[in-house]
Write an enzyme that holds these catalytic residues in place. Structure first.
Site, PDB file in Angstrom:
ATOM      1  N   ARG A   8      -7.686  -3.115  -1.966  1.00 36.90           N
ATOM      2  CA  ARG A   8      -7.612  -2.118  -0.954  1.00 36.90           C
ATOM      3  C   ARG A   8      -8.064  -0.886  -1.661  1.00 36.90           C
ATOM      4  O   ARG A   8      -7.800  -0.558  -2.768  1.00 36.90           O
ATOM      5  CB  ARG A   8      -5.921  -1.822  -0.360  1.00 36.90           C
ATOM      6  CG  ARG A   8      -5.998  -3.164   0.210  1.00 36.90           C
ATOM      7  CD  ARG A   8      -4.436  -3.112   0.602  1.00 36.90           C
ATOM      8  NE  ARG A   8      -4.283  -2.237   1.814  1.00 36.90           N
ATOM      9  CZ  ARG A   8      -2.746  -1.998   2.270  1.00 36.90           C
ATOM     10  NH1 ARG A   8      -1.901  -2.779   1.576  1.00 36.90           N
ATOM     11  NH2 ARG A   8      -2.873  -1.071   3.262  1.00 36.90           N
TER      12      ARG A   8
ATOM     13  N   SER B  99      -4.173   8.521   8.460  1.00 32.69           N
ATOM     14  CA  SER B  99      -3.347   7.684   7.307  1.00 32.69           C
ATOM     15  C   SER B  99      -2.127   8.630   6.869  1.00 32.69           C
ATOM     16  O   SER B  99      -2.245   9.611   6.325  1.00 32.69           O
ATOM     17  CB  SER B  99      -4.219   7.441   6.019  1.00 32.69           C
ATOM     18  OG  SER B  99      -3.192   7.020   5.077  1.00 32.69           O
TER      19      SER B  99
ATOM     20  N   ASP C  72       0.174  -1.032  12.868  1.00 32.59           N
ATOM     21  CA  ASP C  72       0.427  -2.178  12.194  1.00 32.59           C
ATOM     22  C   ASP C  72       0.798  -3.178  13.284  1.00 32.59           C
ATOM     23  O   ASP C  72       1.275  -4.469  12.945  1.00 32.59           O
ATOM     24  CB  ASP C  72       1.736  -2.080  11.412  1.00 32.59           C
ATOM     25  CG  ASP C  72       1.433  -1.219  10.179  1.00 32.59           C
ATOM     26  OD1 ASP C  72       0.161  -1.028   9.740  1.00 32.59           O
ATOM     27  OD2 ASP C  72       2.427  -0.731   9.635  1.00 32.59           O
TER      28      ASP C  72
ATOM     29  N   LYS D 172      -6.302  -2.849   5.578  1.00 30.99           N
ATOM     30  CA  LYS D 172      -4.737  -3.372   5.520  1.00 30.99           C
ATOM     31  C   LYS D 172      -4.355  -4.444   4.293  1.00 30.99           C
ATOM     32  O   LYS D 172      -5.587  -4.668   3.815  1.00 30.99           O
ATOM     33  CB  LYS D 172      -4.249  -3.533   6.681  1.00 30.99           C
ATOM     34  CG  LYS D 172      -4.231  -2.461   7.868  1.00 30.99           C
ATOM     35  CD  LYS D 172      -3.472  -1.289   7.342  1.00 30.99           C
ATOM     36  CE  LYS D 172      -3.416  -0.075   8.316  1.00 30.99           C
ATOM     37  NZ  LYS D 172      -2.737   0.835   7.713  1.00 30.99           N
TER      38      LYS D 172
ATOM     39  N   ARG E 293      -7.663  -6.931   8.854  1.00 32.68           N
ATOM     40  CA  ARG E 293      -7.030  -7.523  10.055  1.00 32.68           C
ATOM     41  C   ARG E 293      -7.730  -7.788  11.326  1.00 32.68           C
ATOM     42  O   ARG E 293      -7.399  -8.638  12.104  1.00 32.68           O
ATOM     43  CB  ARG E 293      -5.826  -6.567  10.302  1.00 32.68           C
ATOM     44  CG  ARG E 293      -4.603  -6.739   9.286  1.00 32.68           C
ATOM     45  CD  ARG E 293      -3.526  -5.960   9.923  1.00 32.68           C
ATOM     46  NE  ARG E 293      -2.452  -6.263   8.625  1.00 32.68           N
ATOM     47  CZ  ARG E 293      -1.357  -5.399   8.268  1.00 32.68           C
ATOM     48  NH1 ARG E 293      -1.373  -4.343   9.167  1.00 32.68           N
ATOM     49  NH2 ARG E 293      -0.581  -5.469   7.610  1.00 32.68           N
TER      50      ARG E 293
ATOM     51  N   GLY F 130       0.867  -1.311   0.021  1.00 29.52           N
ATOM     52  CA  GLY F 130      -0.033   0.088  -0.101  1.00 29.52           C
ATOM     53  C   GLY F 130       0.757   1.211   0.091  1.00 29.52           C
ATOM     54  O   GLY F 130       0.591   2.310  -0.757  1.00 29.52           O
TER      55      GLY F 130
HETATM   56  O1  LIG Z   1       2.939   5.850   5.409  1.00 29.74           O
HETATM   57  C1  LIG Z   1       3.683   4.751   5.833  1.00 29.74           C
HETATM   58  O2  LIG Z   1       4.647   4.413   5.553  1.00 29.74           O
HETATM   59  C2  LIG Z   1       2.653   3.533   6.298  1.00 29.74           C
HETATM   60  C3  LIG Z   1       1.444   4.125   7.028  1.00 29.74           C
HETATM   61  C4  LIG Z   1       0.534   3.234   7.308  1.00 29.74           C
HETATM   62  O3  LIG Z   1      -0.586   3.198   6.742  1.00 29.74           O
HETATM   63  P1  LIG Z   1      -1.918   3.805   6.437  1.00 29.74           P
HETATM   64  O4  LIG Z   1      -1.440   5.373   6.107  1.00 29.74           O
HETATM   65  O5  LIG Z   1      -2.862   3.335   5.717  1.00 29.74           O
HETATM   66  O6  LIG Z   1      -2.377   4.126   7.928  1.00 29.74           O
HETATM   67  C5  LIG Z   1       0.960   1.795   7.732  1.00 29.74           C
HETATM   68  O7  LIG Z   1       0.130   0.983   7.901  1.00 29.74           O
HETATM   69  C6  LIG Z   1       1.911   1.320   6.797  1.00 29.74           C
HETATM   70  O8  LIG Z   1       2.506  -0.089   7.044  1.00 29.74           O
HETATM   71  C7  LIG Z   1       3.087   2.358   6.423  1.00 29.74           C
HETATM   72  C1  LIG Z   2      -0.195  -2.001   6.381  1.00 26.47           C
HETATM   73  C2  LIG Z   2       1.047  -2.153   6.041  1.00 26.47           C
HETATM   74  O1  LIG Z   2       1.648  -1.858   4.907  1.00 26.47           O
HETATM   75  P1  LIG Z   2       1.025  -1.400   3.421  1.00 26.47           P
HETATM   76  O2  LIG Z   2      -0.081  -0.577   3.756  1.00 26.47           O
HETATM   77  O3  LIG Z   2       2.418  -0.464   3.038  1.00 26.47           O
HETATM   78  O4  LIG Z   2       1.031  -2.654   2.551  1.00 26.47           O
HETATM   79  C3  LIG Z   2       2.048  -3.003   6.701  1.00 26.47           C
HETATM   80  O5  LIG Z   2       3.125  -3.322   6.557  1.00 26.47           O
HETATM   81  O6  LIG Z   2       1.418  -3.600   7.916  1.00 26.47           O
END
Ligand SMILES: O=C(O)C1=C[C@@H](OP(=O)(O)O)[C@@H](O)[C@H](O)C1
Ligand SMILES: C=C(OP(=O)(O)O)C(=O)O
Length: 455
Positions: free
Chosen positions: A128, A173, A326, A353, A357, A100
């Site tokens: 997603r 986020s 996370d 996620k 989850r 993501g």
């Molecule tokens: O900006 C980042 O590096 C991240 C933000 C988070 O996601 P969200 O922005 O969707 O909460 C986290 O869950 C992801 O593992 C890494």
């Molecule tokens: C939500 C996570 O990562 P991403 O959103 O980058 O897939 C994660 O690493 O738990």
């Protein structure tokens, strides 16, 4: 795609005391951003400690496809960036695999350019929601084509001149905040992001480090206003990526649950936007000693000495969620061994996620004999110290849904349970923590591949 075709089941079993000192690989959030900002900046960026997980490697491939030169020399990644505003049109779809972060941040980074870019991913990423990033990009003038309701595959085409916006992030986020700021890099004027609830601040800190004109103001209620002056110059940097606190969570909780354990984890990022799990575990009675607290490359870093502890249940407030978002799956595992009830609030973001989850954790806990209730935005776990009856003697596997954190969390559950715990796939762990198996077994954890299909 490497996932979803050949699942590799794995099993963990009650282990002797975990002992030793380990170094956790680099932080995933900082590693993604190091490739992105290094690939965009003028001149050379040198990175050590980069996380070489599949998610980050895909971000590196995307930056290469847009003109950055990236190579590994010895232990160092060396990047020659394009210069801000000078990314090239990718010739093929950009494949972000399971990530993501890589996908959403790059949508911001290149989406405002006056050419087409297409984004694809694996079966998990394709489910997603992308609207959270596409909506502000539309306001900036980006045309969006997606076959199915803001899900991948998505093609973006930026306008001749993007429109700077003021955007209030509607959910907690860091990915959405970051996507808008990165779009602002190639937009004339000032792009403003208002963040009512603070999330990880790596984008702000690192962009400042690369020379962007970015300021942050926080009001009395904690609402942050981030202003970025677009089209400035970014200059290559030298980065040493600290260890990932989200990966740290697995050996850390494993040591707390396995009687007699004494484990030291070196060089862990302690940025306050990332330490909610440590605070929560300490409230539960965890023996976590923070050693050698220091500043490295503008970030708080420390070594953590963790010893087996008798935990008690707590209520985890909703406003702590962004600083441990996370880590809930593995917190739920810790809660399973605590005396009393642990109540986790404000978990709505867990549903979007790599898997849902909240339901994946509740299903896995129930399969392994843990008493829990899944609410719309809450999880309640009634723990049983000692793990009597936990695990699944028949070998029935937890369904991981292409989610690395579900796989690792349940392998940790099995280290102190009466019966083994099986997960249907451990190969997905390589997206964020390829060294997981070796580091854990090196500490004495009994984790093995299971031959053939899991039951
Ligand atoms: O900006 C980042 O590096 C991240 C933000 C988070 O996601 P969200 O922005 O969707 O909460 C986290 O869950 C992801 O593992 C890494
Ligand atoms: C939500 C996570 O990562 P991403 O959103 O980058 O897939 C994660 O690493 O738990």
């Amino acid at each position: 795609m490497s996932h979803g075709i050949a699942l590799k089941p794995a099993k963990s079993a009650r282990s002797e005391a975990l002992k030793g000192t380990i170094r956790i690989p680099g932080d995933k959030s900082i590693s993604h951003r190091s490739f992105m900002f290094g690939g965009l900046a003028s001149g050379e960026t040198r990175i050590t400690g980069l996380l070489e997980g599949e998610d980050v490697i895909n971000t590196g491939k995307a930056m290469r496809a847009m003109g950055a030169q990236i190579e590994k020399v010895g232990a160092e990644w060396i990047i020659q960036g394009t210069g801000n505003g000078a990314l090239l049109a990718p010739e093929a779809p950009l494949d972000f695999g399971n990530a993501g972060t890589g996908c959403r941040l790059t949508m911001g980074l290149v989406g405002v350019y006056d050419f087409a870019s297409t984004f694809i991913g694996d079966a998990s990423l394709s489910k997603r929601p992308m609207g959270r990033v596409l909506n502000p990009l539309r306001e900036m003038g980006v045309q969006v084509t997606s076959v199915e309701g803001d899900r991948l595959p998505v093609t973006l085409h930026g306008p001749k001149v993007p429109n700077p916006i003021t955007y209030r992030v509607p959910m907690a986020s860091a990915q959405v905040k970051s996507a808008v700021l990165l779009a602002g890099l190639n937009t004339p004027g000032i792009t403003t992001v208002i963040e009512p609830v603070m999330t990880r601040d790596h984008t702000e800190k690192m962009l400042q480090g690369f020379g962007a004109d970015l300021s942050v103001e926080t009001d009395a209620e904690g609402v942050r206003t981030i202003r970025l002056v677009g089209q400035g110059q970014l200059k290559g940097q030298v980065i040493d990526v600290p260890g990932d606190p989200s990966s740290t969570a697995f050996p850390l909780v494993a040591a707390l649950l396995t009687p007699g354990s004494d484990v030291t984890i070196l060089n862990v990022l302690m940025n306050p936007t990332r330490t909610g799990l440590i605070l929560t575990l300490q409230e539960m009675g965890a023996d976590i000693e923070v050693q050698n607290a220091r500043l490295a490359g503008g970030e708080d870093v420390a070594d953590l000495r963790v010893r087996y502890s008798e935990l008690k249940g707590v209520t985890v407030p909703a406003d702590r969620a962004p600083s441990m978002i996370d880590e809930y799956p593995v917190l739920a595992v810790a809660a399973a061994y605590a005396s009393g009830t642990t109540t986790m609030l404000g978990l709505e973001e867990l549903r979007v996620k790599e898997s849902d989850r909240l339901s994946a954790v509740a299903e896995g806990l129930k399969l392994n004999g843990v008493d829990c209730d899944e609410g719309q935005e809450t999880l309640v776990v009634r723990g049983r110290p000692g793990g009597k009856g936990y695990g699944n003697a028949s070998g029935k596997a937890v369904v991981t849904h292409l989610d690395h954190r579900i796989a690792m969390s349940f392998l940790v559950l099995g280290l102190a349970s009466e019966h083994p715990v099986t997960v249907d796939d451990a190969s997905i762990i390589a997206t964020s923590f390829p060294e997981f198996m070796d580091l854990m077994t090196g500490l004495g954890a009994k984790i093995d591949a299971v031959d053939g299909e899991a039951a």
